[in-house]
Design an enzyme around this catalytic site. Structure first.
Site, short mmCIF file in Angstrom:
data_model
loop_
_atom_site.label_atom_id
_atom_site.label_comp_id
_atom_site.label_asym_id
_atom_site.label_seq_id
_atom_site.Cartn_x
_atom_site.Cartn_y
_atom_site.Cartn_z
N ARG A 1 11.84 -6.10 -6.46
CA ARG A 1 11.65 -4.73 -5.94
C ARG A 1 11.66 -3.71 -7.08
O ARG A 1 10.98 -2.70 -7.02
CB ARG A 1 12.76 -4.38 -4.93
N ASN B 1 11.88 12.38 4.28
CA ASN B 1 11.34 11.30 5.12
C ASN B 1 11.28 11.77 6.56
O ASN B 1 12.12 12.58 6.98
CB ASN B 1 12.28 10.10 5.04
N HIS C 1 11.66 10.23 10.35
CA HIS C 1 12.15 9.03 11.03
C HIS C 1 12.04 9.23 12.53
O HIS C 1 12.42 10.29 13.04
CB HIS C 1 13.61 8.76 10.62
N GLU D 1 6.63 14.76 15.61
CA GLU D 1 6.65 14.52 14.16
C GLU D 1 5.58 15.38 13.48
O GLU D 1 5.81 16.01 12.44
CB GLU D 1 6.39 13.04 13.84
C1 GAR Z 1 5.85 7.48 12.25
O1 GAR Z 1 6.22 7.42 13.61
C2 GAR Z 1 7.09 7.54 11.39
O2 GAR Z 1 8.15 8.26 11.95
C3 GAR Z 1 7.44 6.09 11.30
O3 GAR Z 1 6.21 5.43 11.14
C4 GAR Z 1 5.20 6.17 11.82
C5 GAR Z 1 4.05 6.39 10.88
O4 GAR Z 1 2.96 6.94 11.54
N1 GAR Z 1 8.32 5.84 10.19
C6 GAR Z 1 9.29 4.93 10.20
O5 GAR Z 1 9.51 4.22 11.16
C7 GAR Z 1 10.09 4.87 8.92
N2 GAR Z 1 11.28 4.12 9.12
P1 GAR Z 1 1.76 7.59 10.73
O6 GAR Z 1 1.34 6.58 9.65
O7 GAR Z 1 0.69 7.78 11.76
O8 GAR Z 1 2.25 8.87 10.13
#
Ligand code: GAR
Length: 194
Positions: free
Chosen positions: A66, A108, A110, A175
């Site tokens: 990583r 971020n 979430h 979001e």
């Molecule tokens: C979003 O819902 C975000 O909150 C989630 O992935 C999706 C991405 O959607 N993130 C996580 O779960 C991080 N742990 P997008 O690519 O359409 O923005």
């Protein structure tokens, strides 16, 4: 001079597009890079269509190393003279090696009302728990997963016939609404802090 924002994605990048669209002429920040951990991430073409430089660093050839993967990410971020990193559906866990370098510079989104449901499968877990509300959180990234100071949250109702997918779609709308606002707020803090 504007703050330079790099956005890290793994998939379709709908949040990333909303962030790009929000950074208009009078914004404190401008996009400098959209980077994915796979060349097949659908969001890369959308970023390119917005005229934003893109990069793909596939995590797979790095295997368990990583730190080497993160060094490759950091090289791109540094070359782009990044001030702020937005994680937007970036589905690789970042180690302290990376986070220590950018703590205070990274946010971020979430898909839960943190501190509830850190990690994966947030919508299924909220439904299974019998919660009546779900939501999303934009927070600063610190060494502990999904744990840093909260910048903004939005909630939505959980309906009786919700599935994880229907709930995810309702949360995603929120979001898209709060991530651009939270970035603007963070950019303002950032200018005062550094
Ligand atoms: C979003 O819902 C975000 O909150 C989630 O992935 C999706 C991405 O959607 N993130 C996580 O779960 C991080 N742990 P997008 O690519 O359409 O923005």
């Amino acid at each position: 001079m504007k703050l330079r924002v790099a956005i890290l994605i793994s998939g379709g990048g709908s949040n990333m597009v909303k962030l790009l669209e929000s950074m208009g002429a009078d914004h404190l920040a401008e996009p400098c890079l959209v980077m994915a951990n796979s060349a097949s991430a659908g969001g890369l073409a959308k970023a390119a269509a917005h005229g934003v430089p893109t990069a793909a660093i596939d995590h797979k050839p790095y295997g368990k190393d990583r730190a080497a993967f993160e060094d490759a990410l950091m090289a791109q971020l540094d070359a782009a003279k990044t001030d702020i990193i937005c994680l937007a559906g970036f589905m690789r866990v970042l180690t302290p090696h990376f986070i220590a370098r950018y703590e205070g510079h990274m946010i971020n989104v979430h898909p839960s009302l943190l501190p509830k449901y850190k990690g994966l499968h947030t919508h299924a877990r909220a439904i299974d728990a019998g919660d009546t509300q779900a939501g999303c959180t934009v927070h600063e990234v610190t060494a502990k997963l999904d744990d840093g100071p909260i910048i903004m949250q939005a909630s939505v109702p959980i309906l009786a016939d919700d599935t994880p997918d229907t709930l995810a779609a309702r949360v995603l709308i929120q979001e898209h609404r709060i991530y651009p606002m939270a970035l603007q707020r963070f950019a303002t803090y950032f200018i005062n802090r550094y």
